[in-house]
Every structure is written in C-alpha cells, then in structure tokens.
Scaffold this active site. Structure first.
Site, PDB file in Angstrom:
ATOM      1  N   HIS A  58       0.797  -1.238   0.000  1.00 49.51           N
ATOM      2  CA  HIS A  58       0.000   0.000   0.000  1.00 49.51           C
ATOM      3  C   HIS A  58       0.825   1.282   0.000  1.00 49.51           C
ATOM      4  O   HIS A  58       0.264   2.387  -0.007  1.00 49.51           O
ATOM      5  CB  HIS A  58      -0.921   0.024   1.222  1.00 49.51           C
ATOM      6  CG  HIS A  58      -0.191   0.318   2.514  1.00 49.51           C
ATOM      7  ND1 HIS A  58       0.601  -0.602   3.140  1.00 49.51           N
ATOM      8  CD2 HIS A  58      -0.132   1.428   3.284  1.00 49.51           C
ATOM      9  CE1 HIS A  58       1.117  -0.076   4.242  1.00 49.51           C
ATOM     10  NE2 HIS A  58       0.695   1.163   4.353  1.00 49.51           N
TER      11      HIS A  58
HETATM   12  C1  UD1 Z   1      -1.584   6.028   5.971  1.00 52.75           C
HETATM   13  C2  UD1 Z   1      -0.204   6.450   6.453  1.00 52.75           C
HETATM   14  C3  UD1 Z   1       0.770   5.292   6.260  1.00 52.75           C
HETATM   15  C4  UD1 Z   1       0.259   4.021   6.914  1.00 52.75           C
HETATM   16  C5  UD1 Z   1      -1.157   3.721   6.455  1.00 52.75           C
HETATM   17  C6  UD1 Z   1      -1.691   2.572   7.263  1.00 52.75           C
HETATM   18  C7  UD1 Z   1       0.399   8.832   6.208  1.00 52.75           C
HETATM   19  C8  UD1 Z   1       1.167   9.804   5.420  1.00 52.75           C
HETATM   20  N1  UD1 Z   1       0.301   7.584   5.698  1.00 52.75           N
HETATM   21  O1  UD1 Z   1      -1.489   5.769   4.585  1.00 52.75           O
HETATM   22  O2  UD1 Z   1       2.007   5.623   6.845  1.00 52.75           O
HETATM   23  O3  UD1 Z   1       1.104   2.947   6.557  1.00 52.75           O
HETATM   24  O4  UD1 Z   1      -1.993   4.872   6.677  1.00 52.75           O
HETATM   25  O5  UD1 Z   1      -2.686   1.873   6.586  1.00 52.75           O
HETATM   26  O6  UD1 Z   1      -0.110   9.167   7.244  1.00 52.75           O
HETATM   27  N2  UD1 Z   1      -9.050   5.604   2.324  1.00 52.75           N
HETATM   28  C9  UD1 Z   1     -10.264   4.952   2.450  1.00 52.75           C
HETATM   29  N3  UD1 Z   1     -10.731   4.729   3.714  1.00 52.75           N
HETATM   30  C10 UD1 Z   1     -10.086   5.131   4.829  1.00 52.75           C
HETATM   31  C11 UD1 Z   1      -8.864   5.801   4.683  1.00 52.75           C
HETATM   32  C12 UD1 Z   1      -8.351   6.027   3.435  1.00 52.75           C
HETATM   33  O7  UD1 Z   1     -10.891   4.577   1.478  1.00 52.75           O
HETATM   34  O8  UD1 Z   1     -10.577   4.875   5.925  1.00 52.75           O
HETATM   35  C13 UD1 Z   1      -8.496   5.831   0.979  1.00 52.75           C
HETATM   36  C14 UD1 Z   1      -8.741   7.249   0.489  1.00 52.75           C
HETATM   37  O9  UD1 Z   1      -9.018   7.197  -0.875  1.00 52.75           O
HETATM   38  C15 UD1 Z   1      -7.394   7.932   0.699  1.00 52.75           C
HETATM   39  C16 UD1 Z   1      -6.402   6.781   0.546  1.00 52.75           C
HETATM   40  O10 UD1 Z   1      -7.082   5.630   1.030  1.00 52.75           O
HETATM   41  O11 UD1 Z   1      -7.170   8.949  -0.228  1.00 52.75           O
HETATM   42  C17 UD1 Z   1      -5.133   7.000   1.339  1.00 52.75           C
HETATM   43  O12 UD1 Z   1      -5.408   7.319   2.702  1.00 52.75           O
HETATM   44  P1  UD1 Z   1      -4.381   8.181   3.593  1.00 52.75           P
HETATM   45  O13 UD1 Z   1      -4.895   8.294   4.968  1.00 52.75           O
HETATM   46  O14 UD1 Z   1      -4.018   9.433   2.885  1.00 52.75           O
HETATM   47  O15 UD1 Z   1      -3.063   7.351   3.574  1.00 52.75           O
HETATM   48  P2  UD1 Z   1      -2.776   5.790   3.671  1.00 52.75           P
HETATM   49  O16 UD1 Z   1      -2.329   5.320   2.323  1.00 52.75           O
HETATM   50  O17 UD1 Z   1      -3.928   5.125   4.313  1.00 52.75           O
HETATM   51  N1  UDP Z   2      -3.822  -5.670   9.078  1.00 58.39           N
HETATM   52  C1  UDP Z   2      -5.121  -6.110   9.356  1.00 58.39           C
HETATM   53  N2  UDP Z   2      -5.918  -6.516   8.310  1.00 58.39           N
HETATM   54  C2  UDP Z   2      -5.483  -6.517   7.014  1.00 58.39           C
HETATM   55  C3  UDP Z   2      -4.166  -6.060   6.749  1.00 58.39           C
HETATM   56  C4  UDP Z   2      -3.366  -5.645   7.799  1.00 58.39           C
HETATM   57  O1  UDP Z   2      -5.545  -6.131  10.512  1.00 58.39           O
HETATM   58  O2  UDP Z   2      -6.266  -6.908   6.137  1.00 58.39           O
HETATM   59  C5  UDP Z   2      -2.968  -5.213  10.193  1.00 58.39           C
HETATM   60  C6  UDP Z   2      -1.659  -5.945  10.339  1.00 58.39           C
HETATM   61  O3  UDP Z   2      -1.804  -7.094  11.133  1.00 58.39           O
HETATM   62  C7  UDP Z   2      -0.755  -4.904  10.990  1.00 58.39           C
HETATM   63  C8  UDP Z   2      -1.332  -3.587  10.516  1.00 58.39           C
HETATM   64  O4  UDP Z   2      -2.601  -3.876   9.933  1.00 58.39           O
HETATM   65  O5  UDP Z   2      -0.850  -4.937  12.400  1.00 58.39           O
HETATM   66  C9  UDP Z   2      -0.416  -2.953   9.497  1.00 58.39           C
HETATM   67  O6  UDP Z   2      -1.016  -1.812   8.991  1.00 58.39           O
HETATM   68  P1  UDP Z   2      -0.593  -1.152   7.622  1.00 58.39           P
HETATM   69  O7  UDP Z   2       0.118  -2.139   6.768  1.00 58.39           O
HETATM   70  O8  UDP Z   2      -1.812  -0.509   7.085  1.00 58.39           O
HETATM   71  O9  UDP Z   2       0.376   0.031   8.078  1.00 58.39           O
HETATM   72  P2  UDP Z   2       1.947   0.128   8.359  1.00 58.39           P
HETATM   73  O10 UDP Z   2       2.300  -0.858   9.403  1.00 58.39           O
HETATM   74  O11 UDP Z   2       2.657  -0.121   7.065  1.00 58.39           O
HETATM   75  O12 UDP Z   2       2.124   1.549   8.784  1.00 58.39           O
END
Ligand code: UD1
Ligand code: UDP
Length: 358
Positions: free
Chosen positions: A205
């Site tokens: 992601h």
């Molecule tokens: C964010 C964090 C990243 C983390 C990830 C965990 C930052 C800069 N990035 O990335 O470090 O690894 O969360 O998963 O803070 N969206 C949905 N539903 C939601 C949230 C987001 O559909 O509940 C979609 C939206 O289209 C949004 C995109 O996901 O534009 C990205 O969401 P965003 O919160 O900007 O960053 P993440 O990629 O989730």
């Molecule tokens: N995770 C989850 N369901 C999923 C995918 C991931 O519960 O379908 C959990 C996973 O076990 C881990 C966390 O989400 O604890 C990781 O989050 P993510 O990869 O979004 O963020 P990052 O760790 O890269 O910031």
C-alpha cells in the site's frame, strides 16, 4: 495525571491497543482522541469492536486529503481538544500524518509528548513517514524506542539519553495478547478455502509502490510469477489506496487473489499460517518476524533493519525476477530466529514510566 491517546489509522489503533489495555487495567485517567484519518469500517471501527477498545471521546473526522490538508486539520482539531481537556501528556504511536500533527499540536501548547516506536529510520526522505518519524521524535519528551538500535539512532541525532527508554515494540504485546484468541475464534482460512502453509500472503500500500504505475505493475508481475512458479495461491489484502490505483491504472494481476482488508484476529490467523509473506507494510514485517514466518519486503529499504539482521526478512525491491528469486531464497532459509522486538510487555513498561515520572 491525565493521558491523551491520539491515533488515526489502522496500525496506530492496533499498536496502541496494548497501551490502552494497560491504562484500563490500572484504572488510569485517559481518553482517546481519534483524528479520523482512517474512517472506513474495515480500517477503523472493526478494530475498536474486536479489540474491545473504548469509543474515542473525540473524533476529528479529518478524512482523506493532501498531506497539508490532513496535517493542518489535525493540528487545529487536536489543539482545540487539548485546550478543552488539558491532559498532562499526549501519547502517539508510529509515523503517520496523525502522529506528527498530534505531537506538534501538543508540543506547541507545552503538553508533554510520548512517542511510542521512536527512533525508526529508513533514511529515505521521499517517504512521508520518514519525515513524520524524524519530526515527531524531535518534538517528543519521552521516546519509547523498540530496540537498542533505535536508541542508538536517536542518540546519534542528539536526543538526550534521559528522554529515551528501550521498551520493546507494542506490536509484540498485541500479537501475544490476540494470537490465541485468533486461533480459537476465527476460521479465516476455512472461509477462504486455504490450508496452513499452502499459500502466500501479500499486503502492498505504500505510495512509492502503488502511486507509480510502472512500479506497481512490475510488483504485480513479480507476484504473478511467484504464484505460478511455486503453485500456491497468493492472497492480497488490498488497502483502499491500492484498490483505487489498481482501478485507475487498469492493473489486473492474473494469479493473485484480491480480498478486502480484514479484522486483526482474522489477519493474524492468515499471517501465522502463511508459507511466506510479501509486503511493504512496516507492521507486517514485524509480525512476520514475531510469528516465525519468512518475509519478502517489496521495498528498497526498511526502517526495521532488525528483521534483516535476524534473517526473517529480505529486501526484494520491485523487479519481477528479483521478487521471484528472493522468494525462492527465503523459502529455503531455515525460519529459526529470535524476535528482536521485545517480550510482549512494552505497553506495561511505557505506562509505568509515564506514571512514575509525573
Ligand atoms: C496512511 C499512512 C501510512 C500508513 C497507512 C496505514 C500517512 C502519510 N500515511 O497511509 O504511513 O502505513 O496509513 O494503513 O499518514 N481511504 C479509504 N478509507 C479510509 C482511509 C483512506 O478509502 O478509511 C483511501 C482514500 O481514498 C485515501 C487513501 O485511502 O485517499 C489514502 O489514505 P491516507 O490516509 O491518505 O493514507 P494511507 O495510504 O492510508
Ligand atoms: N492488518 C489487518 N488486516 C489486514 C491487513 C493488515 O488487521 O487486512 C494489520 C496488520 O496485522 C498490521 C497492521 O494492519 O498490524 C499494518 O497496517 P498497515 O500495513 O496498514 O500500516 P503500516 O504498518 O505499514 O504503517
């Protein structure tokens, strides 16, 4: 002593859950301040329900947006909440926009900040998380480093030693507290028609991978090759960012089975029974290491070098043939290593440190 727990995304909810449990157990005065950065049910509420966490007292509902929009809205919302509540300390976990903006808002109104998972560095400033980590560490009063290596990094950046506490990573606590329950309660493998050690698990992601069409396409081609070469199903839990990009770029991997993000207990079950995990997630690299499952990281660097050192993880980057060869290498490596992230008592240590100091 009043404690604010600020969080906003899936990994923060999961990694803060042991801290919240420790505060509950001790009946401390605390509240949860949710920024609303994540809001979809399967990235947010499912974890509160499943991990039995209290409802946030505040939800700022900042939602999605550019970095400046998200950071700015969180700064304003957190400052307002802190002015209403006057906590003694704000605890944040990790490296998201929610973490940095909450820490900055608190520091500016002279409320102490405790950073859980301090001192991680990828040394890649193209990653938004790297900027967030550095800035959060440098405005924190308590830096809870997961490992000695993280402490050394902080010392190298001039952070005074008395602010740094090596506690272990709360993800170990979260895995240990939930793995047994996951085994008893969930039948995620059965529901997906999977057998233990007969599938690969994928998450992907990061913007540097999925926002760039050629790079995303190249990784998906690598995953297709892995599934074809080893004749095992490949299950990809698709983050909404990646789903959007896949649609926009018209990318359709042939041999990869896409599933919606699932709850933590179900995901723990998928991870612990996987033959191997391919990921660009920080938390998933750690969990693979803790669960003794080999990991191939689809990145060129990692802020979790401990996993490379113990031999649980390897960096494969984004080229299809490299992803294939590195997967083969990890499949043949003996998966016996020591978990470098602590003993599962990190949250208790963190709570003890802040309570004794205030
Ligand atoms: C964010 C964090 C990243 C983390 C990830 C965990 C930052 C800069 N990035 O990335 O470090 O690894 O969360 O998963 O803070 N969206 C949905 N539903 C939601 C949230 C987001 O559909 O509940 C979609 C939206 O289209 C949004 C995109 O996901 O534009 C990205 O969401 P965003 O919160 O900007 O960053 P993440 O990629 O989730
Ligand atoms: N995770 C989850 N369901 C999923 C995918 C991931 O519960 O379908 C959990 C996973 O076990 C881990 C966390 O989400 O604890 C990781 O989050 P993510 O990869 O979004 O963020 P990052 O760790 O890269 O910031």
């Amino acid at each position: 002593m009043k404690i604010a727990i600020a969080l906003g995304t899936r990994p923060e909810i999961i990694k803060m859950s042991p801290v919240i449990r420790a505060l509950e157990k001790r009946q401390e005065n605390y509240f949860v301040l949710h920024t609303g950065q994540h809001y979809s049910y399967n990235l947010d509420r499912v974890f509160f329900e499943q991990l039995k966490l209290p409802q946030p007292k505040y939800n700022l509902e900042v939602g999605s947006g550019s970095h400046a929009q998200q950071t700015g809205k969180i700064l304003i919302g957190v400052e307002n909440a802190l002015q209403d509540e006057s906590p003694d300390i704000v605890l944040v976990e990790g490296d998201t926009n929610s973490v940095f903006a909450s820490a900055l808002a608190a520091a500016k109104v002279h409320i102490k900040v405790g950073h859980v998972e301090a001192g991680l560095r990828s040394y890649d400033r193209q990653m938004p998380e790297e900027i967030n980590r550095i800035l959060t560490d440098h405005c924190s009063d308590y830096l809870f480093a997961p490992t000695e290596k993280a402490k050394t990094i902080l010392l190298g950046e001039g952070i005074p030693e008395e602010k740094i506490f090596v506690t272990g990573n709360t993800i170990v606590d979260a895995v240990y507290q939930n793995l047994g329950i996951a085994g008893e309660r969930e039948n995620t493998l059965g529901a997906l028609g999977l057998y233990p050690k007969e599938y690969f698990l994928v998450t992907l992601h990061r913007p540097e991978n999925v926002d760039n069409k050629p790079r995303f396409a190249s990784i998906l081609e690598g995953l297709d090759k892995v599934a074809a070469e080893f004749h095992l199903p490949l299950i990809y839990s698709v983050h909404p960012r990646s789903r959007q990009r896949m649609n926009r770029f018209h990318l359709e991997p042939k041999n990869v089975r896409l599933i919606e993000p699932i709850d933590f207990l179900g995901f723990l079950q998928l991870e612990s029974n996987a033959r191997l995990i391919l990921t660009d997630s920080g938390g998933v690299q750690e969990e693979a290491c803790i669960l003794s499952v080999p990991c191939v990281t689809l990145r060129d660097n990692t802020e979790r070098p401990e996993t490379l050192e113990v031999g649980s993880n390897i960096l494969a980057g984004a080229l299809p043939d490299k992803i294939l060869s590195h997967t083969g290498f990890m499949l043949n490596r003996e998966n016996k290593w020591n978990n470098p992230f602590g003993d599962g008592n990190a949250a208790e240590r963190i709570v003890k440190i802040i309570m004794e100091d205030n």
